[in-house]
Design an enzyme around this catalytic site. Structure first.
Site, short mmCIF file in Angstrom:
data_model
loop_
_atom_site.label_atom_id
_atom_site.label_comp_id
_atom_site.label_asym_id
_atom_site.label_seq_id
_atom_site.Cartn_x
_atom_site.Cartn_y
_atom_site.Cartn_z
N ASP A 52 -6.95 -1.68 1.42
CA ASP A 52 -7.43 -0.73 2.43
C ASP A 52 -8.13 -1.54 3.51
O ASP A 52 -9.03 -2.32 3.20
CB ASP A 52 -8.41 0.24 1.77
CG ASP A 52 -8.77 1.42 2.65
OD1 ASP A 52 -7.99 1.78 3.56
OD2 ASP A 52 -9.85 2.01 2.43
N ARG A 54 -5.81 1.81 -4.61
CA ARG A 54 -4.95 1.18 -3.59
C ARG A 54 -4.96 -0.33 -3.71
O ARG A 54 -5.95 -0.93 -4.12
CB ARG A 54 -5.35 1.64 -2.19
CG ARG A 54 -6.68 1.14 -1.63
CD ARG A 54 -7.92 2.00 -1.87
NE ARG A 54 -7.83 3.43 -1.78
CZ ARG A 54 -7.96 4.13 -0.64
NH1 ARG A 54 -8.16 3.54 0.49
NH2 ARG A 54 -7.92 5.43 -0.66
N ARG A 70 0.84 -1.20 0.00
CA ARG A 70 0.00 0.00 0.00
C ARG A 70 0.87 1.25 0.00
O ARG A 70 1.75 1.41 0.83
CB ARG A 70 -0.90 0.01 1.24
CG ARG A 70 -1.63 1.33 1.53
CD ARG A 70 -2.84 1.52 0.64
NE ARG A 70 -3.48 2.80 0.91
CZ ARG A 70 -4.51 2.97 1.74
NH1 ARG A 70 -5.01 1.95 2.38
NH2 ARG A 70 -5.03 4.16 1.92
N ASP A 90 -10.15 -0.89 6.90
CA ASP A 90 -10.76 0.09 7.80
C ASP A 90 -11.51 -0.62 8.91
O ASP A 90 -12.07 -1.70 8.70
CB ASP A 90 -11.74 0.98 7.01
CG ASP A 90 -11.05 1.98 6.10
OD1 ASP A 90 -9.81 2.10 6.19
OD2 ASP A 90 -11.75 2.61 5.30
N1 A4P Z 1 -8.66 6.40 10.54
C1 A4P Z 1 -9.61 7.05 11.26
N2 A4P Z 1 -10.64 6.24 11.52
C2 A4P Z 1 -10.33 5.03 10.96
C3 A4P Z 1 -11.01 3.77 10.92
N3 A4P Z 1 -12.22 3.62 11.50
N4 A4P Z 1 -10.41 2.76 10.26
C4 A4P Z 1 -7.43 7.06 10.10
C5 A4P Z 1 -9.21 2.92 9.65
N5 A4P Z 1 -8.51 4.10 9.67
C6 A4P Z 1 -9.07 5.14 10.33
O1 A4P Z 1 -6.51 6.23 6.33
C7 A4P Z 1 -6.15 7.52 6.79
C8 A4P Z 1 -6.20 7.53 8.29
O2 A4P Z 1 -7.52 7.33 8.73
C9 A4P Z 1 -5.44 6.42 8.97
O3 A4P Z 1 -4.11 6.73 9.16
C10 A4P Z 1 -6.16 6.25 10.30
O4 A4P Z 1 -5.44 6.81 11.37
P1 A4P Z 1 -5.92 5.71 5.01
O5 A4P Z 1 -6.23 4.26 4.92
O6 A4P Z 1 -4.52 6.16 4.88
O7 A4P Z 1 -6.68 6.57 3.94
P2 A4P Z 1 -7.92 6.21 3.10
O8 A4P Z 1 -8.42 4.85 3.41
O9 A4P Z 1 -7.60 6.56 1.68
O10 A4P Z 1 -8.90 7.31 3.60
P3 A4P Z 1 -10.39 7.28 3.60
O11 A4P Z 1 -10.88 8.68 3.35
O12 A4P Z 1 -10.84 6.61 4.87
O13 A4P Z 1 -10.75 6.40 2.36
P4 A4P Z 1 -11.94 5.47 2.33
O14 A4P Z 1 -13.08 6.21 2.94
O15 A4P Z 1 -11.57 4.16 2.88
O16 A4P Z 1 -12.20 5.39 0.80
N6 A4P Z 1 -14.91 2.75 -3.89
C11 A4P Z 1 -15.39 1.50 -3.76
N7 A4P Z 1 -16.33 1.03 -4.63
N8 A4P Z 1 -14.94 0.69 -2.75
C12 A4P Z 1 -13.99 1.13 -1.82
O17 A4P Z 1 -13.59 0.36 -0.93
N9 A4P Z 1 -12.59 2.97 -1.07
C13 A4P Z 1 -12.15 4.20 -1.15
C14 A4P Z 1 -11.33 4.74 -0.07
C15 A4P Z 1 -12.54 5.07 -2.29
N10 A4P Z 1 -13.51 4.49 -3.17
C16 A4P Z 1 -13.97 3.25 -3.00
C17 A4P Z 1 -13.50 2.46 -1.94
MG MG Z 2 -8.34 3.26 5.09
#
Ligand code: A4P
Ligand code: MG
Length: 156
Positions: free
Chosen positions: A89, A86, A76, A91
């Protein structure tokens, strides 16, 4: 669990196995894999998503650290683009019925209630689940406006 680079089906499958191998952790249930169009920038491949239910003695911060370790092992790279592509991911959607808001961790995950690629697999493994302050997964899934993800058949 989400991936849209470097063989997403394999990335997600391996990640689910790795979750079960975390210390003091047991994977109690895992959903099917689902494919959906990217949320966010459209010039990236479709995503494969799944959810897992973990029984764990790890606290939320330690769990997050372990998840990020797995993400790093899957190559990643955190790019500048919000919602960019990515390899993996991981979460934390919920942690029991905890409500957490720290610099590192927001639980329930803030996107949970609007994302059909999260709600539909959650509904598969935990139809009775309540999201603290938001209602049941079933009612959230029903109210969700986002297109329903495609369920992938398991490999024979
Ligand atoms: N963080 C805060 N809360 C949490 C949590 N509950 N779980 C912080 C995990 N991490 C959490 O995450 C950034 C920071 O969020 C971490 O360092 C942690 O301290 P990251 O993984 O570096 O960034 P990210 O995942 O790109 O951010 P974000 O905005 O959470 O992305 P998303 O919301 O996960 O979206 N389309 C489809 N169809 N399916 C997907 O899975 N995923 C994304 C990413 C975009 N489009 C998508 C999908
Ligand atoms: Mg994440």
């Amino acid at each position: 669990v989400g991936s849209n680079l470097d063989d997403p089906v394999a990335q997600v499958g391996h990640a689910l196995s790795e979750l079960d191998e975390l210390p003091r952790t047991h994977c109690a249930a895992r959903s099917s894999l689902y494919r959906s169009a990217p949320m966010g920038p459209q010039d990236q491949p479709p995503y494969v998503n799944a959810v897992a239910a973990l029984d764990t003695a790890l606290g939320p911060d330690e769990l997050l650290e372990r998840l990020q370790e797995i993400e790093r092992r899957h190559g990643r790279v955190r790019g500048a683009q919000r919602w960019g592509p990515r390899t993996l991911d991981l979460d934390i959607l919920l942690y029991g019925d905890a409500v957490l808001s720290t610099e590192r961790l927001t639980v329930p995950h803030p996107g949970l209630c609007e994302r059909s690629f999260v709600l539909v697999p959650l509904l598969e493994i935990a139809p009775q689940l309540e999201v603290p302050g938001q209602g049941s997964v079933a009612s959230l899934a029903e109210a969700c406006a986002m297109a329903v993800p495609e369920r992938l058949e398991a490999a024979p």
